[in-house]
Design a protein around this motif. Sequence first.
Motif, PDB file in Angstrom:
ATOM      1  N   SER A  11       0.836  -1.198   0.000  1.00 38.27           N
ATOM      2  CA  SER A  11       0.000   0.000   0.000  1.00 38.27           C
ATOM      3  C   SER A  11       0.873   1.250   0.000  1.00 38.27           C
ATOM      4  CB  SER A  11      -0.921   0.010   1.213  1.00 38.27           C
ATOM      5  OG  SER A  11      -0.162   0.121   2.391  1.00 38.27           O
ATOM      6  N   PHE A  12       0.289   2.329  -0.476  1.00 38.55           N
ATOM      7  CA  PHE A  12       0.983   3.608  -0.553  1.00 38.55           C
ATOM      8  C   PHE A  12       0.162   4.671   0.162  1.00 38.55           C
ATOM      9  CE2 PHE A  12       2.504   1.463  -4.471  1.00 38.55           C
ATOM     10  CZ  PHE A  12       3.857   1.472  -4.177  1.00 38.55           C
ATOM     11  N   HIS A  13       0.755   5.841   0.331  1.00 32.94           N
ATOM     12  CA  HIS A  13       0.069   6.930   1.008  1.00 32.94           C
ATOM     13  C   HIS A  13      -0.923   7.651   0.095  1.00 32.94           C
ATOM     14  CE1 HIS A  13       3.529   8.750  -0.944  1.00 32.94           C
ATOM     15  NE2 HIS A  13       2.910   9.916  -0.891  1.00 32.94           N
ATOM     16  N   VAL A  14      -0.915   7.339  -1.193  1.00 30.68           N
ATOM     17  CA  VAL A  14      -1.854   7.927  -2.152  1.00 30.68           C
ATOM     18  C   VAL A  14      -2.457   6.815  -3.002  1.00 30.68           C
ATOM     19  CG1 VAL A  14      -0.739  10.189  -2.295  1.00 30.68           C
ATOM     20  CG2 VAL A  14       0.026   8.361  -3.776  1.00 30.68           C
ATOM     21  N   LYS A  30       3.144  21.874  -8.300  1.00 33.24           N
ATOM     22  CA  LYS A  30       2.029  21.616  -9.222  1.00 33.24           C
ATOM     23  C   LYS A  30       1.052  20.653  -8.562  1.00 33.24           C
ATOM     24  CE  LYS A  30       4.121  22.540 -13.652  1.00 33.24           C
ATOM     25  NZ  LYS A  30       4.417  22.004 -14.985  1.00 33.24           N
ATOM     26  N   ARG A  31      -0.225  20.842  -8.870  1.00 31.63           N
ATOM     27  CA  ARG A  31      -1.285  20.008  -8.302  1.00 31.63           C
ATOM     28  C   ARG A  31      -2.018  19.280  -9.398  1.00 31.63           C
ATOM     29  NH1 ARG A  31      -3.699  22.758  -3.186  1.00 31.63           N
ATOM     30  NH2 ARG A  31      -1.890  23.892  -2.446  1.00 31.63           N
ATOM     31  N   GLY A  32      -2.559  18.128  -9.062  1.00 30.03           N
ATOM     32  CA  GLY A  32      -3.321  17.359 -10.034  1.00 30.03           C
ATOM     33  C   GLY A  32      -3.899  16.104  -9.416  1.00 30.03           C
ATOM     34  N   LYS A  33      -4.683  15.396 -10.217  1.00 28.58           N
ATOM     35  CA  LYS A  33      -5.324  14.162  -9.783  1.00 28.58           C
ATOM     36  C   LYS A  33      -4.495  12.981 -10.256  1.00 28.58           C
ATOM     37  CE  LYS A  33      -9.038  12.698 -11.908  1.00 28.58           C
ATOM     38  NZ  LYS A  33     -10.401  12.499 -12.393  1.00 28.58           N
ATOM     39  N   ILE A  34      -4.380  11.962  -9.429  1.00 30.42           N
ATOM     40  CA  ILE A  34      -3.633  10.768  -9.813  1.00 30.42           C
ATOM     41  C   ILE A  34      -4.472   9.962 -10.796  1.00 30.42           C
ATOM     42  CG2 ILE A  34      -2.706   8.562  -9.020  1.00 30.42           C
ATOM     43  CD1 ILE A  34      -1.732   9.894  -6.573  1.00 30.42           C
ATOM     44  N   LEU A  35      -3.897   9.721 -11.974  1.00 32.48           N
ATOM     45  CA  LEU A  35      -4.581   8.948 -13.008  1.00 32.48           C
ATOM     46  C   LEU A  35      -4.260   7.466 -12.914  1.00 32.48           C
ATOM     47  CD1 LEU A  35      -3.921  11.320 -16.039  1.00 32.48           C
ATOM     48  CD2 LEU A  35      -5.958  11.199 -14.604  1.00 32.48           C
ATOM     49  N   GLN A  36      -3.037   7.162 -12.447  1.00 34.72           N
ATOM     50  CA  GLN A  36      -2.600   5.770 -12.432  1.00 34.72           C
ATOM     51  C   GLN A  36      -1.493   5.604 -11.398  1.00 34.72           C
ATOM     52  OE1 GLN A  36      -0.956   4.695 -16.206  1.00 34.72           O
ATOM     53  NE2 GLN A  36      -1.164   2.510 -15.854  1.00 34.72           N
ATOM     54  N   VAL A  37      -1.507   4.459 -10.713  1.00 34.94           N
ATOM     55  CA  VAL A  37      -0.439   4.102  -9.781  1.00 34.94           C
ATOM     56  C   VAL A  37       0.254   2.865 -10.330  1.00 34.94           C
ATOM     57  CG1 VAL A  37       0.123   3.376  -7.435  1.00 34.94           C
ATOM     58  CG2 VAL A  37      -1.711   5.019  -7.797  1.00 34.94           C
ATOM     59  N   LEU A  38       1.569   2.967 -10.539  1.00 38.11           N
ATOM     60  CA  LEU A  38       2.362   1.842 -11.026  1.00 38.11           C
ATOM     61  C   LEU A  38       3.065   1.220  -9.825  1.00 38.11           C
ATOM     62  CD1 LEU A  38       3.833   3.687 -14.113  1.00 38.11           C
ATOM     63  CD2 LEU A  38       1.888   2.153 -14.067  1.00 38.11           C
ATOM     64  N   ARG A  39       2.431   0.228  -9.210  1.00 37.95           N
ATOM     65  CA  ARG A  39       2.923  -0.360  -7.957  1.00 37.95           C
ATOM     66  C   ARG A  39       4.299  -0.989  -8.085  1.00 37.95           C
ATOM     67  NH1 ARG A  39      -0.397  -4.705  -6.016  1.00 37.95           N
ATOM     68  NH2 ARG A  39       0.994  -4.655  -4.249  1.00 37.95           N
ATOM     69  N   ILE A  74       5.987  10.081 -12.143  1.00 36.86           N
ATOM     70  CA  ILE A  74       6.742  10.733 -11.072  1.00 36.86           C
ATOM     71  C   ILE A  74       6.892   9.707  -9.965  1.00 36.86           C
ATOM     72  CG2 ILE A  74       6.725  12.597  -9.379  1.00 36.86           C
ATOM     73  CD1 ILE A  74       4.884  14.118 -11.163  1.00 36.86           C
ATOM     74  N   HIS A  75       8.020   9.722  -9.275  1.00 39.88           N
ATOM     75  CA  HIS A  75       8.197   8.798  -8.164  1.00 39.88           C
ATOM     76  C   HIS A  75       7.187   9.120  -7.073  1.00 39.88           C
ATOM     77  CE1 HIS A  75      10.102   6.456  -4.954  1.00 39.88           C
ATOM     78  NE2 HIS A  75      10.563   5.729  -5.974  1.00 39.88           N
ATOM     79  N   ILE A  76       6.645   8.092  -6.459  1.00 40.04           N
ATOM     80  CA  ILE A  76       5.562   8.252  -5.490  1.00 40.04           C
ATOM     81  C   ILE A  76       5.990   9.040  -4.249  1.00 40.04           C
ATOM     82  CG2 ILE A  76       5.884   6.112  -4.205  1.00 40.04           C
ATOM     83  CD1 ILE A  76       2.722   5.836  -4.677  1.00 40.04           C
ATOM     84  N   SER A  77       7.295   9.048  -3.939  1.00 44.33           N
ATOM     85  CA  SER A  77       7.767   9.793  -2.776  1.00 44.33           C
ATOM     86  C   SER A  77       7.763  11.301  -3.012  1.00 44.33           C
ATOM     87  CB  SER A  77       9.180   9.350  -2.396  1.00 44.33           C
ATOM     88  OG  SER A  77      10.090   9.708  -3.407  1.00 44.33           O
ATOM     89  N   ASN A  78       7.593  11.732  -4.255  1.00 49.55           N
ATOM     90  CA  ASN A  78       7.596  13.158  -4.573  1.00 49.55           C
ATOM     91  C   ASN A  78       6.210  13.772  -4.590  1.00 49.55           C
ATOM     92  OD1 ASN A  78      10.351  13.066  -4.848  1.00 49.55           O
ATOM     93  ND2 ASN A  78      10.299  12.776  -7.047  1.00 49.55           N
ATOM     94  N   VAL A  79       5.183  13.028  -4.188  1.00 50.14           N
ATOM     95  CA  VAL A  79       3.829  13.577  -4.130  1.00 50.14           C
ATOM     96  C   VAL A  79       3.249  13.432  -2.728  1.00 50.14           C
ATOM     97  CG1 VAL A  79       3.311  13.192  -6.571  1.00 50.14           C
ATOM     98  CG2 VAL A  79       2.719  11.444  -4.922  1.00 50.14           C
ATOM     99  N   MET A  80       2.320  14.352  -2.406  1.00 52.05           N
ATOM    100  CA  MET A  80       1.658  14.348  -1.098  1.00 52.05           C
ATOM    101  C   MET A  80       0.215  14.788  -1.319  1.00 52.05           C
ATOM    102  SD  MET A  80       2.618  16.846   2.103  1.00 52.05           S
ATOM    103  CE  MET A  80       4.100  16.013   2.602  1.00 52.05           C
ATOM    104  N   THR A  81      -0.710  14.231  -0.552  1.00 54.32           N
ATOM    105  CA  THR A  81      -2.106  14.619  -0.708  1.00 54.32           C
ATOM    106  C   THR A  81      -2.262  16.100  -0.382  1.00 54.32           C
ATOM    107  OG1 THR A  81      -2.647  14.003   1.552  1.00 54.32           O
ATOM    108  CG2 THR A  81      -3.007  12.329  -0.146  1.00 54.32           C
TER     109      THR A  81
END
Length: 101
Positions: A11-14, A30-39, A74-81
Amino acid sequence: MKTKTVAPQKSFHVKKNDLVVVISGAHRTKRGKILQVLRDKNRVVVEGVNMIKKATRRSEANPQGGLIEREGTIHISNVMTVAEFEARAARRSQKAGSSAS
């Protein structure tokens, strides 16, 4: 030679459809909606962020061909809710305001 296979994180934080803020890198703030998560790669695709140009051939679906713009990962560690980001900003401004008094 053996290659080590790493299981994807559970699991991830987003997650998909979350509103996020990019907190580091070239697309910071920059802000936006997550379209896809590549686990398996620990990366996400965020709407309108990290746009890349991709050359396409002519086809029935795309009769013109040429360059199309799409989102890169983008790497998942570079985004925050957004909610977490706003809370952090509020705490920082409150802390700065109390020390100035």
